[in-house]
Design a protein around this motif. Structure first.
Motif, mmCIF file in Angstrom:
data_model
loop_
_atom_site.group_PDB
_atom_site.id
_atom_site.type_symbol
_atom_site.label_atom_id
_atom_site.label_comp_id
_atom_site.label_asym_id
_atom_site.label_seq_id
_atom_site.Cartn_x
_atom_site.Cartn_y
_atom_site.Cartn_z
ATOM 1 N N LEU A 199 13.921 -9.880 2.186
ATOM 2 C CA LEU A 199 12.848 -10.697 1.625
ATOM 3 C C LEU A 199 13.349 -11.621 0.521
ATOM 4 N N GLY A 200 14.547 -11.348 -0.006
ATOM 5 C CA GLY A 200 15.098 -12.159 -1.080
ATOM 6 C C GLY A 200 14.452 -11.899 -2.415
ATOM 7 N N VAL A 201 14.048 -10.627 -2.645
ATOM 8 C CA VAL A 201 13.395 -10.268 -3.909
ATOM 9 C C VAL A 201 14.149 -9.103 -4.547
ATOM 10 N N PRO A 202 14.055 -8.970 -5.884
ATOM 11 C CA PRO A 202 14.853 -7.955 -6.571
ATOM 12 C C PRO A 202 14.222 -6.572 -6.644
ATOM 13 N N ASN A 203 12.912 -6.456 -6.462
ATOM 14 C CA ASN A 203 12.263 -5.159 -6.611
ATOM 15 C C ASN A 203 10.983 -5.095 -5.787
ATOM 16 N N ARG A 204 10.384 -3.905 -5.736
ATOM 17 C CA ARG A 204 9.211 -3.704 -4.885
ATOM 18 C C ARG A 204 7.991 -4.479 -5.380
ATOM 19 N N THR A 205 7.922 -4.715 -6.683
ATOM 20 C CA THR A 205 6.801 -5.495 -7.210
ATOM 21 C C THR A 205 6.840 -6.927 -6.707
ATOM 22 N N LYS A 206 8.012 -7.549 -6.776
ATOM 23 C CA LYS A 206 8.162 -8.914 -6.274
ATOM 24 C C LYS A 206 7.985 -8.954 -4.752
ATOM 25 N N ALA A 207 8.330 -7.852 -4.076
ATOM 26 C CA ALA A 207 8.121 -7.795 -2.629
ATOM 27 C C ALA A 207 6.636 -7.868 -2.305
ATOM 28 N N LEU A 208 5.819 -7.155 -3.068
ATOM 29 C CA LEU A 208 4.386 -7.174 -2.845
ATOM 30 C C LEU A 208 3.809 -8.560 -3.077
ATOM 31 N N VAL A 209 4.302 -9.235 -4.112
ATOM 32 C CA VAL A 209 3.845 -10.600 -4.383
ATOM 33 C C VAL A 209 4.236 -11.525 -3.237
ATOM 34 N N ALA A 210 5.470 -11.406 -2.775
ATOM 35 C CA ALA A 210 5.939 -12.263 -1.689
ATOM 36 C C ALA A 210 5.155 -12.020 -0.409
ATOM 37 N N LEU A 211 4.881 -10.757 -0.092
ATOM 38 C CA LEU A 211 4.125 -10.446 1.111
ATOM 39 C C LEU A 211 2.689 -10.920 0.996
ATOM 40 N N SER A 212 2.159 -10.866 -0.213
ATOM 41 C CA SER A 212 0.802 -11.379 -0.438
ATOM 42 C C SER A 212 0.736 -12.867 -0.133
ATOM 43 N N GLN A 213 1.705 -13.600 -0.630
ATOM 44 C CA GLN A 213 1.716 -15.040 -0.404
ATOM 45 C C GLN A 213 1.839 -15.383 1.074
ATOM 46 N N ARG A 214 2.569 -14.570 1.786
ATOM 47 C CA ARG A 214 2.783 -14.844 3.209
ATOM 48 C C ARG A 214 1.643 -14.330 4.082
ATOM 49 N N GLY A 215 0.659 -13.663 3.463
ATOM 50 C CA GLY A 215 -0.523 -13.241 4.199
ATOM 51 C C GLY A 215 -0.343 -12.033 5.092
ATOM 52 N N TYR A 216 0.549 -11.100 4.698
ATOM 53 C CA TYR A 216 0.783 -9.933 5.537
ATOM 54 C C TYR A 216 -0.312 -8.886 5.365
ATOM 55 N N ARG A 217 -0.584 -8.178 6.438
ATOM 56 C CA ARG A 217 -1.536 -7.077 6.414
ATOM 57 C C ARG A 217 -0.916 -5.847 5.766
ATOM 58 N N VAL A 218 -1.780 -5.006 5.206
ATOM 59 C CA VAL A 218 -1.345 -3.717 4.683
ATOM 60 C C VAL A 218 -1.527 -2.690 5.776
ATOM 61 N N PRO A 219 -0.479 -2.028 6.236
ATOM 62 C CA PRO A 219 -0.636 -1.034 7.296
ATOM 63 C C PRO A 219 -1.392 0.195 6.783
ATOM 64 N N ALA A 220 -2.158 0.806 7.654
ATOM 65 C CA ALA A 220 -2.919 2.001 7.270
ATOM 66 C C ALA A 220 -1.957 3.158 7.058
ATOM 67 N N VAL A 221 -2.229 3.943 6.010
ATOM 68 C CA VAL A 221 -1.445 5.164 5.748
ATOM 69 C C VAL A 221 -2.400 6.348 5.747
ATOM 70 N N LEU A 222 -2.183 7.277 6.647
ATOM 71 C CA LEU A 222 -3.032 8.456 6.722
ATOM 72 C C LEU A 222 -2.533 9.514 5.772
ATOM 73 N N ASP A 223 -3.466 10.222 5.137
ATOM 74 C CA ASP A 223 -3.116 11.303 4.219
ATOM 75 C C ASP A 223 -2.470 12.429 4.992
ATOM 76 N N SER A 224 -1.212 12.715 4.644
ATOM 77 C CA SER A 224 -0.485 13.762 5.380
ATOM 78 C C SER A 224 -0.432 15.069 4.621
ATOM 79 N N ARG A 225 -1.237 15.166 3.548
ATOM 80 C CA ARG A 225 -1.171 16.409 2.787
ATOM 81 C C ARG A 225 -1.811 17.536 3.588
#
Length: 225
Positions: A199-225
């Motif tokens: 993604l060309g970003v230094p950390n997970r926070t910047k990754a979230l910003v970059a993905l937001s700008q590109r309009g990506y969906r958030v995949p569903a995560v089921l509770d596995s507890r």
């Protein structure tokens, strides 16, 4: 993708809480919205009222302040997606919330039409939403809403690396991802590093910003507890 069906709204101001509930019900009448006025009440509700698809959390509550509430919520319920809904929306606060595990941020200062748009993106389209003041911090990129993370394979990411990135977007920490995949944290960290480099970003926070700008969906995560 199936629309979110249940939302927990946590805000300690009664008028704000009920006003937001009315706005959500008007914009997205198919949702079930439950209200809480404190972090303690929210934790009790999550423990007793069944699964929620999303928590909308204010940063300033009567029984906890700032990122402490988000940290406690993420620690207790790592698989419940959290989006911050707050009037404290400066860039540093937004980025700190993302770093603490929030998967998005909606400003209370937004106009009603903008707020409805943000809620629709987060709750129905499952898109990542950030205030414009933050997303504008990167170079302008065209937003094509509804893109799936699997498209990132075009950047050379493997299926597993895309899967791990999806968990990162949800705010899961390395140990939680490792537990879910039955892999070591070292392996998870390698996958995350590869995804960030692609993604060309230094950390997970910047990754979230970059993905937001590109309009990506958030995949569903089921509770596995």
């Amino acid at each position: 993708m199936t629309p979110v069906s249940s939302v927990l709204l946590v805000d300690d101001h009664g008028l704000v809480r009920h006003g937001l509930q009315l706005l959500i019900n008007e914009a997205l009448p198919q949702l079930r919205v439950q209200l809480c006025g404190s972090l303690a009440e929210a934790l009790h509700t999550l423990a007793s009222a069944g699964r929620f698809d999303l928590v909308l959390l204010d940063l300033t509550l009567g029984d906890v302040h700032g990122m402490a509430g988000l940290h406690k919520l993420r620690e207790a319920y790592p698989y419940v997606p959290v989006v911050i809904l707050s009037a404290q929306d400066d860039r540093d606060t937004v980025l700190a919330a993302l770093d603490a595990g929030a998967m998005g941020f909606i400003s209370k200062a937004a106009a009603p039409a903008e707020l409805r748009h943000a809620l629709t993106r987060v709750l129905v389209e499952h898109a990542i939403h950030l205030p414009q003041s933050v997303s504008d911090g990167l170079a302008a990129l065209p937003e094509t809403g509804g893109r799936e993370l699997s498209e990132l394979s075009a950047l050379g990411l493997t299926e597993r690396q895309v899967e791990v990135l999806g968990y990162v977007v949800q705010g899961l920490r390395n140990k939680e991802i490792a537990r879910r995949l039955d892999r070591s944290e070292v392996v998870v960290k390698k996958h995350i590093t590869a995804a960030l480099q692609a993604l060309g970003v230094p950390n997970r926070t910047k990754a979230l910003v970059a993905l937001s700008q590109r309009g990506y969906r958030v995949p569903a995560v089921l509770d596995s507890r």
